[in-house]
Motif scaffolding. Sequence first.
Motif, mmCIF file in Angstrom:
data_model
loop_
_atom_site.group_PDB
_atom_site.id
_atom_site.type_symbol
_atom_site.label_atom_id
_atom_site.label_comp_id
_atom_site.label_asym_id
_atom_site.label_seq_id
_atom_site.Cartn_x
_atom_site.Cartn_y
_atom_site.Cartn_z
ATOM 1 N N ASP A 92 0.809 -1.227 0.000
ATOM 2 C CA ASP A 92 0.000 0.000 0.000
ATOM 3 C C ASP A 92 0.839 1.273 0.000
ATOM 4 O O ASP A 92 0.444 2.282 -0.568
ATOM 5 C CB ASP A 92 -0.917 0.043 1.228
ATOM 6 C CG ASP A 92 -1.973 -1.032 1.209
ATOM 7 O OD1 ASP A 92 -2.143 -1.700 0.171
ATOM 8 O OD2 ASP A 92 -2.636 -1.219 2.246
ATOM 9 N N HIS A 117 -1.908 -2.006 7.732
ATOM 10 C CA HIS A 117 -1.562 -2.410 6.364
ATOM 11 C C HIS A 117 -1.219 -3.893 6.331
ATOM 12 O O HIS A 117 -0.660 -4.433 7.285
ATOM 13 C CB HIS A 117 -0.344 -1.639 5.841
ATOM 14 C CG HIS A 117 -0.571 -0.177 5.696
ATOM 15 N ND1 HIS A 117 -1.271 0.370 4.647
ATOM 16 C CD2 HIS A 117 -0.180 0.864 6.467
ATOM 17 C CE1 HIS A 117 -1.305 1.682 4.772
ATOM 18 N NE2 HIS A 117 -0.648 2.011 5.876
ATOM 19 N N CYS A 137 -3.528 -9.289 7.702
ATOM 20 C CA CYS A 137 -4.544 -8.365 7.183
ATOM 21 C C CYS A 137 -5.922 -8.732 7.700
ATOM 22 O O CYS A 137 -6.867 -8.806 6.922
ATOM 23 C CB CYS A 137 -4.621 -8.440 5.670
ATOM 24 S SG CYS A 137 -3.103 -8.433 4.784
#
Length: 149
Positions: A92, A117, A137
Amino acid sequence: MRFSRSVLTATALAALSVGTTAALAAPASAAPNTTPQKVCGSSYKTVNSAPIGSLGTVYLTYNSSNGKNCVVTIRTNPGAAQEMSAWIYVPDTDAGDQDYGLYTSYAGPAYVYGKAHCVDWGGHISNVYVQVTGSNCAALKEQRVTTTR
C-alpha cells in the motif's frame, strides 16, 4: 563399613561431576541463543513466523507503540557464514526494508511502518527461500511460498 562408605562417597561424587559436565555441555543441535526480540527490540512481539525448511525460521514481529513491523531470520544451528536474508514490504505504501549478506546466526532486523496495512515478508538461508504475501490483514488469507534454488 568405612570402605563401603568411601566407595559410595566416591561414586556419588563421580556421578555428580559427570551430571554437572553433561548439564553444562550444549547439545550438538542447540538453537542459537537469540530471539526475534533480542534482534528487533524487546517491545516487538512475534505475530507470525514461517519455517525455512529445517535450516531456521523467519519471524514477523510488531511494536504496537510505534506501528512498526520487524523481520528477522534465525538459523536453527549457527555455524559457518551462509547467505541469509530478511525482508519486509508494504504494498500500500511501497515501503520496505531488507538485510542480505553472509551471516553465522541471523539476518535482520528489517523494519517498516505497517500499522493497518497488509505486509509481505520473508527470508532465506542458503538455497531455501520463504515468501509470505498478504500477511496479517485481519480476515484475508495470506499466501506462503517456499522454494529451493
